[in-house]
Design a protein around this motif. Structure first.
Motif, PDB file in Angstrom:
ATOM      1  N   LEU A   1      10.815  -0.417  -4.750  1.00  0.00           N
ATOM      2  CA  LEU A   1       9.930  -0.886  -3.678  1.00  0.00           C
ATOM      3  C   LEU A   1      10.482  -2.115  -2.981  1.00  0.00           C
ATOM      4  N   ALA A   2      11.477  -2.766  -3.607  1.00  0.00           N
ATOM      5  CA  ALA A   2      12.122  -3.902  -2.931  1.00  0.00           C
ATOM      6  C   ALA A   2      12.743  -3.468  -1.610  1.00  0.00           C
ATOM      7  N   ILE A   3      13.171  -2.198  -1.553  1.00  0.00           N
ATOM      8  CA  ILE A   3      13.856  -1.710  -0.348  1.00  0.00           C
ATOM      9  C   ILE A   3      12.897  -1.572   0.827  1.00  0.00           C
ATOM     10  N   ILE A   4      11.606  -1.383   0.526  1.00  0.00           N
ATOM     11  CA  ILE A   4      10.628  -1.329   1.636  1.00  0.00           C
ATOM     12  C   ILE A   4       9.894  -2.669   1.754  1.00  0.00           C
ATOM     13  N   THR A   5      10.574  -3.723   1.326  1.00  0.00           N
ATOM     14  CA  THR A   5      10.147  -5.130   1.511  1.00  0.00           C
ATOM     15  C   THR A   5       8.987  -5.575   0.622  1.00  0.00           C
ATOM     16  N   VAL A   6       8.685  -4.835  -0.429  1.00  0.00           N
ATOM     17  CA  VAL A   6       7.685  -5.310  -1.394  1.00  0.00           C
ATOM     18  C   VAL A   6       8.337  -6.409  -2.235  1.00  0.00           C
ATOM     19  N   GLN A   7       7.695  -7.556  -2.319  1.00  0.00           N
ATOM     20  CA  GLN A   7       8.286  -8.707  -3.016  1.00  0.00           C
ATOM     21  C   GLN A   7       7.968  -8.658  -4.505  1.00  0.00           C
ATOM     22  N   GLU A   8       8.422  -7.604  -5.136  1.00  0.00           N
ATOM     23  CA  GLU A   8       8.211  -7.479  -6.572  1.00  0.00           C
ATOM     24  C   GLU A   8       9.344  -8.171  -7.343  1.00  0.00           C
ATOM     25  N   LEU A   9       9.478  -7.867  -8.612  1.00  0.00           N
ATOM     26  CA  LEU A   9      10.386  -8.630  -9.466  1.00  0.00           C
ATOM     27  C   LEU A   9      11.841  -8.560  -9.015  1.00  0.00           C
TER      28      LEU A   9
ATOM     29  N   THR B   1       0.830  -1.206   0.000  1.00  0.00           N
ATOM     30  CA  THR B   1       0.000   0.000   0.000  1.00  0.00           C
ATOM     31  C   THR B   1       0.865   1.256   0.000  1.00  0.00           C
ATOM     32  N   ALA B   2       1.914   1.256   0.815  1.00  0.00           N
ATOM     33  CA  ALA B   2       2.811   2.413   0.853  1.00  0.00           C
ATOM     34  C   ALA B   2       3.490   2.620  -0.502  1.00  0.00           C
ATOM     35  N   GLY B   3       3.956   1.520  -1.095  1.00  0.00           N
ATOM     36  CA  GLY B   3       4.614   1.631  -2.404  1.00  0.00           C
ATOM     37  C   GLY B   3       3.663   2.096  -3.485  1.00  0.00           C
ATOM     38  N   LEU B   4       2.454   1.540  -3.469  1.00  0.00           N
ATOM     39  CA  LEU B   4       1.462   1.933  -4.470  1.00  0.00           C
ATOM     40  C   LEU B   4       1.088   3.406  -4.317  1.00  0.00           C
ATOM     41  N   THR B   5       0.889   3.837  -3.081  1.00  0.00           N
ATOM     42  CA  THR B   5       0.555   5.245  -2.825  1.00  0.00           C
ATOM     43  C   THR B   5       1.679   6.164  -3.293  1.00  0.00           C
ATOM     44  N   ALA B   6       2.912   5.774  -2.980  1.00  0.00           N
ATOM     45  CA  ALA B   6       4.056   6.598  -3.400  1.00  0.00           C
ATOM     46  C   ALA B   6       4.124   6.703  -4.928  1.00  0.00           C
ATOM     47  N   MET B   7       3.892   5.593  -5.600  1.00  0.00           N
ATOM     48  CA  MET B   7       3.930   5.599  -7.068  1.00  0.00           C
ATOM     49  C   MET B   7       2.855   6.524  -7.643  1.00  0.00           C
ATOM     50  N   ILE B   8       1.644   6.434  -7.101  1.00  0.00           N
ATOM     51  CA  ILE B   8       0.535   7.237  -7.620  1.00  0.00           C
ATOM     52  C   ILE B   8       0.798   8.732  -7.406  1.00  0.00           C
ATOM     53  N   VAL B   9       1.175   9.087  -6.185  1.00  0.00           N
ATOM     54  CA  VAL B   9       1.389  10.500  -5.865  1.00  0.00           C
ATOM     55  C   VAL B   9       2.552  11.071  -6.658  1.00  0.00           C
ATOM     56  N   TYR B  10       3.660  10.323  -6.685  1.00  0.00           N
ATOM     57  CA  TYR B  10       4.882  10.817  -7.319  1.00  0.00           C
ATOM     58  C   TYR B  10       4.703  10.984  -8.832  1.00  0.00           C
ATOM     59  N   HIS B  11       4.231   9.941  -9.476  1.00  0.00           N
ATOM     60  CA  HIS B  11       4.119  10.021 -10.938  1.00  0.00           C
ATOM     61  C   HIS B  11       2.885  10.826 -11.366  1.00  0.00           C
ATOM     62  N   GLY B  12       1.902  10.962 -10.476  1.00  0.00           N
ATOM     63  CA  GLY B  12       0.780  11.846 -10.776  1.00  0.00           C
ATOM     64  C   GLY B  12       1.245  13.280 -10.973  1.00  0.00           C
ATOM     65  N   ALA B  13       2.194  13.705 -10.146  1.00  0.00           N
ATOM     66  CA  ALA B  13       2.747  15.061 -10.285  1.00  0.00           C
ATOM     67  C   ALA B  13       3.469  15.222 -11.621  1.00  0.00           C
ATOM     68  N   TYR B  14       4.196  14.197 -12.017  1.00  0.00           N
ATOM     69  CA  TYR B  14       4.910  14.267 -13.314  1.00  0.00           C
ATOM     70  C   TYR B  14       3.926  14.268 -14.485  1.00  0.00           C
ATOM     71  N   PHE B  15       2.885  13.447 -14.395  1.00  0.00           N
ATOM     72  CA  PHE B  15       1.875  13.451 -15.457  1.00  0.00           C
ATOM     73  C   PHE B  15       1.236  14.842 -15.567  1.00  0.00           C
ATOM     74  N   ALA B  16       0.945  15.455 -14.417  1.00  0.00           N
ATOM     75  CA  ALA B  16       0.345  16.793 -14.426  1.00  0.00           C
ATOM     76  C   ALA B  16       1.261  17.795 -15.112  1.00  0.00           C
TER      77      ALA B  16
END
Length: 220
Positions: free
Chosen positions: A161-169, A87-102
């Motif tokens: 997100l691997a650094i905050i323990t998200v088990q992604e690729l 959830t933290a990683g997903l939220t960070a991705m949305i907020v961060y890249h939302g600003a860039y898209f804007a």
């Protein structure tokens, strides 16, 4: 057991990481596009809110993504708000890249001819209708190469997100190499998978360009 045989035996771990990466990436870019669109609409409307929105966008652009992910996952619990790693990683991705898209859409909006919007106002269309039906489609088509590049950056940011323990690729590959000490083979597989996803994104952007051309947006 040969190194590549170990990779094959570990395919469930890697595919699980790949699935989580695609899930986070898909949800986050959709959310980020919605956030970016709302930010742009807020900037369009003007008023005192503009300063706040500009401040938010500039802050996100100046902030390294990893710091934001750290802040949401490790910093918010100090304030009593605890989120799971995903959830933290997903939220960070949305907020961060939302600003860039804007910011990308805002740049295209500044050079969009004003005649169409003025004509739409003369016909009595409401501001949100003008934005959604006239302004936004043109901005999305005009900025598709830059948006495509931003999508690739978002894909690569999922590896942080691997650094905050998200088990992604990347985390999955790291787990395999740490267990069997085969870093070269594990990370080569990950590189190939990221590369394949990037090719798919580029093809999708080209497809969107052809769709826009058929709709008459190419030369507007």
């Amino acid at each position: 057991m040969a190194e590549w045989d170990i990779i094959w035996e570990s395919r469930e771990t890697i595919l699980s990481g790949l699935g989580l990466t695609l899930w986070i990436f898909g949800l986050s870019v959709i959310g980020a596009l919605v956030v970016g669109t709302l930010l742009l609409y807020g900037l369009e409307r003007g008023g005192p809110l503009v300063l706040l929105l500009r401040g938010f966008i500039n802050t996100m652009r100046a902030l390294p993504f990893l710091i934001l992910a750290y802040l949401l996952y490790y910093g918010l619990p100090q304030l009593g708000l605890r989120m799971s790693a995903v959830t933290a990683g997903l939220t960070a991705m949305i907020v961060y890249h939302g600003a860039y898209f804007a910011e990308i859409l805002r740049g295209a909006r500044m050079v969009l001819p004003a005649g169409q919007v003025e004509a739409a106002k003369a016909y009595g269309l409401l501001p949100h209708t003008i934005f959604l039906r006239i302004v936004l489609p043109q901005l999305l088509v005009r900025t598709r190469p830059i948006l495509g590049n931003q999508l690739i950056l978002a894909l690569k940011d999922t590896s942080f997100l691997a650094i905050i323990t998200v088990q992604e690729l990347t985390a999955a590959a790291n787990a395999v190499q740490a267990t069997y000490f085969i870093p070269a083979e594990a990370f080569v597989v990950v590189i190939l998978l990221y590369w394949l996803i990037t090719i798919c994104l580029e093809l999708a952007v080209k497809k969107a360009g052809l769709f826009g051309a058929r709709r008459g947006f190419e030369n507007v």
